[in-house]
Design a protein around this motif. Structure first.
Motif, PDB file in Angstrom:
ATOM      1  N   LEU A 140       0.823  -1.210   0.000  1.00 49.65           N
ATOM      2  CA  LEU A 140       0.000   0.000   0.000  1.00 49.65           C
ATOM      3  C   LEU A 140       0.854   1.255   0.000  1.00 49.65           C
ATOM      4  N   ASN A 141       0.298   2.300  -0.587  1.00 53.60           N
ATOM      5  CA  ASN A 141       0.858   3.643  -0.464  1.00 53.60           C
ATOM      6  C   ASN A 141       0.158   4.372   0.670  1.00 53.60           C
ATOM      7  N   TYR A 142       0.881   5.223   1.352  1.00 58.07           N
ATOM      8  CA  TYR A 142       0.299   6.068   2.394  1.00 58.07           C
ATOM      9  C   TYR A 142       0.997   7.418   2.345  1.00 58.07           C
ATOM     10  N   ARG A 143       0.378   8.411   2.961  1.00 55.98           N
ATOM     11  CA  ARG A 143       0.961   9.752   2.936  1.00 55.98           C
ATOM     12  C   ARG A 143       2.233   9.805   3.776  1.00 55.98           C
ATOM     13  N   VAL A 144       3.254  10.452   3.239  1.00 55.79           N
ATOM     14  CA  VAL A 144       4.529  10.612   3.925  1.00 55.79           C
ATOM     15  C   VAL A 144       4.857  12.104   4.006  1.00 55.79           C
ATOM     16  N   GLY A 145       5.952  12.432   4.706  1.00 55.39           N
ATOM     17  CA  GLY A 145       6.397  13.816   4.789  1.00 55.39           C
ATOM     18  C   GLY A 145       5.372  14.717   5.443  1.00 55.39           C
ATOM     19  N   VAL A 146       5.291  15.949   4.974  1.00 55.76           N
ATOM     20  CA  VAL A 146       4.352  16.915   5.537  1.00 55.76           C
ATOM     21  C   VAL A 146       2.919  16.421   5.400  1.00 55.76           C
ATOM     22  N   GLU A 147       2.591  15.850   4.245  1.00 50.30           N
ATOM     23  CA  GLU A 147       1.214  15.409   4.012  1.00 50.30           C
ATOM     24  C   GLU A 147       0.778  14.370   5.040  1.00 50.30           C
ATOM     25  N   GLY A 148       1.702  13.498   5.456  1.00 50.95           N
ATOM     26  CA  GLY A 148       1.304  12.387   6.315  1.00 50.95           C
ATOM     27  C   GLY A 148       1.686  12.485   7.767  1.00 50.95           C
ATOM     28  N   PHE A 149       2.773  13.230   8.102  1.00 50.60           N
ATOM     29  CA  PHE A 149       3.275  13.149   9.467  1.00 50.60           C
ATOM     30  C   PHE A 149       3.588  14.490  10.121  1.00 50.60           C
ATOM     31  N   ALA A 150       3.578  15.585   9.391  1.00 50.49           N
ATOM     32  CA  ALA A 150       3.848  16.874  10.034  1.00 50.49           C
ATOM     33  C   ALA A 150       2.710  17.237  10.986  1.00 50.49           C
ATOM     34  N   TRP A 151       3.058  17.960  12.048  1.00 50.32           N
ATOM     35  CA  TRP A 151       2.075  18.435  13.020  1.00 50.32           C
ATOM     36  C   TRP A 151       1.440  19.702  12.459  1.00 50.32           C
ATOM     37  N   ILE A 152       0.163  19.637  12.121  1.00 53.15           N
ATOM     38  CA  ILE A 152      -0.519  20.750  11.462  1.00 53.15           C
ATOM     39  C   ILE A 152      -1.753  21.122  12.280  1.00 53.15           C
TER      40      ILE A 152
END
Length: 529
Positions: free
Chosen positions: A157-169
């Motif tokens: 599977l693909n999943y969101r990485v980087g800012v899209e997936g793990f940054a605190w927003i």
């Protein structure tokens, strides 16, 4: 459309290349006796109004969806060379699906459509990449050989990485990449029977950031009941506190403009590629900012799962020791020379000084005078070996071992392994380095990563060791007893060294004793103290 494709279409489900799922009908292809379906969406594209939101179930489609090509990965800093369209004839509508980052790929030896009641074990792979890169479309993750030889249905599977997936927003749920993984597992639960898989026998397995994700999934309420077994290969110990994650996100936002803040409204104004570039800029500055971000600055990785108290309620080691996921059987292990790969990539092999070793021992060591303690525990080690040992212990080896101990302490069944077989490339200089287990797990020994570690012609020993990996992992997924469970009172592990694989006392006892009293916890923000 090729003649082979026409034949498959004409015979339909008789060849197992077309089947119906909850969202609609899909068409795959047969490869080496395995039915393969690629790029099937498990959630809606996380763009537009859904950007930075929790994943939502995929919408249905009319007609037959072409599932012969991988879906695109989330925008990221590093994209492997072997992704995109490794199979297919260039037809179909995959090129128009550029925002469909959240897709799964399935390999089934059950020939779906003819053996739908096969009830095979299911193995769901979560790729690594430091939570900032990676894609299930990498040719190294092709599940055909594992599915065929192991008699299992393989899902990647693909999943969101980087800012899209793990940054605190601000305004967004934390750990969106982990929520994507949960959504993929829900898709498996609801659809895998159509591929001949048993939704009641799901094993998650992954390496590096994939293993770190699995450690998190073990203790996430949202993931409860979605898998019954797990294999965590080289678990990283870097989980962030909200304060550390927020400060790193603030630095990333500042790269976009002096007044930009890490909020949904403000970051959504920038294209994903701009956020990737901003994250890369912060990563480059991290090694010089240990005063601000602590030891994790030396990894130059600004993303990790955040122990936010909601999506991820507690650090995995703490929650497992208290009995979380005690009903999930676990394999966890690491490679002997984990950090050697990074040393080679940084040009440090043969270049580490005594001063550098002392500095790293101070930063990462588990006791007050770690330099003296490590030298006493490893009297034959030179500066370079001590440098490598403490980095390996802090980042992968001891987090993996402590995860096993925590699961055992909490009443769970866990088995441990260590890979000690050295990579043949560079005259064996890489040792049993990080990621060597990945080609061995899938049996893909001629891809980009495998060639880098094993050379153009992998030795026969690599084939034999890969067969052992695949047999052990598939047997575990099927629920068959393997080597004895891990006992913290007498740590014994399966040592995989190629010629003679055996259960023996844990080889890294010196490091284990040094780290025995250490507790892995969310990394704090030193500047906040």
């Amino acid at each position: 459309m090729t003649a082979a494709d026409s034949a498959e279409t004409e015979t339909g489900t008789a060849t197992g290349t077309e089947l119906s799922l909850a969202a609609g009908r899909v068409r795959g292809r047969l490869e080496g006796g395995v039915a393969v379906f690629r790029g099937i969406p498990y959630a809606q594209p996380p763009v537009g109004a859904l950007r930075f939101a929790a994943p939502r179930p995929a919408t249905g489609w009319a007609g037959v969806r072409d599932a012969r090509e991988y879906g695109p990965p989330c925008p990221q800093a590093v994209v492997p060379n072997e992704i995109g369209r490794p199979v297919g004839d260039g037809e179909g509508d995959a090129a128009a699906r550029v925002d469909e980052w959240l897709t799964v790929n399935v390999w089934s030896p059950a020939l779906p459509g003819t053996d739908r009641a096969a009830g095979l074990p299911v193995m769901v792979w979560i790729h690594g990449g430091a939570y900032m890169s990676g894609t299930a479309g990498d040719a190294g993750y092709d599940g055909g050989r594992l599915a065929r030889d192991g008699g299992v249905v393989v899902v990647t599977l693909n999943y969101r990485v980087g800012v899209e997936g793990f940054a605190w927003i601000e305004g967004a749920p934390a750990n969106r990449g982990l929520l994507d993984q949960v959504a993929a597992l829900e898709w498996v639960r609801d659809n895998i029977t159509a591929f001949g898989g048993d939704p009641g026998r799901v094993t998650v397995f992954g390496e590096s950031a994939g293993a770190g994700s699995i450690a998190a999934l073990l203790v996430m309420e949202r993931a409860a009941g979605l898998f019954s077994r797990a294999i965590a290969q080289s678990v990283p110990g870097t989980y962030f506190s909200p304060e550390l994650a927020a400060d790193l996100s603030t630095a990333i936002a500042a790269e976009l403009g002096p007044d930009v803040r890490p909020t949904v409204a403000e970051l959504a104004a920038f294209a994903p590629d701009r956020l990737v570039t901003a994250g890369e800029a912060v990563a480059r500055t991290m090694p010089a900012r240990e005063d601000r971000w602590g030891a994790v600055a030396r990894t130059a990785v600004p993303y990790s799962p955040v122990v936010d108290g909601d999506v991820l309620p507690r650090a995995p080691w703490e929650a497992l020791a208290d009995g979380a996921a005690r009903d999930v059987e676990l394999i966890v292990g690491h490679n002997r020379d984990e950090y050697r790969l990074f040393s080679a990539m940084a040009g440090q092999l043969g270049q580490v000084t005594e001063e550098q070793a002392r500095d790293l021992l101070r930063a990462f060591g588990p006791v007050a005078d770690s330099a003296a303690a490590y030298r006493a525990a490893h009297p034959a080690a030179d500066a370079e070996r001590l440098h490598e040992l403490v980095f390996s212990d802090w980042l992968f080896r001891m987090p993996s071992l402590h995860l096993a101990r925590a699961h055992a302490d909490g009443g769970g069944v866990v088995r441990c392994y260590e890979l000690t077989w050295p990579a043949p490339a560079m005259g064996g200089a890489l040792g049993a380095c990080h990621a060597l287990d990945v080609p061995l797990t899938f049996g893909n020994l001629t891809g980009r990563l495998a060639t880098m570690l094993m050379g153009e012609e992998p030795p026969a020993e690599a084939e034999a060791l890969s067969a052992r990996f695949r047999a052990e992992w598939a047997a575990f997924a099927a629920g068959r007893t393997q080597w004895p469970p891990y006992d913290p009172k007498r740590p014994r592990v399966l040592v995989l060294d190629g010629a003679a694989n055996a259960v023996t006392d844990y080889p890294e006892e010196a490091s284990r004793l040094l780290w025995e009293a250490h507790r892995f916890a969310p990394l704090p923000l030193p500047a906040a103290g």
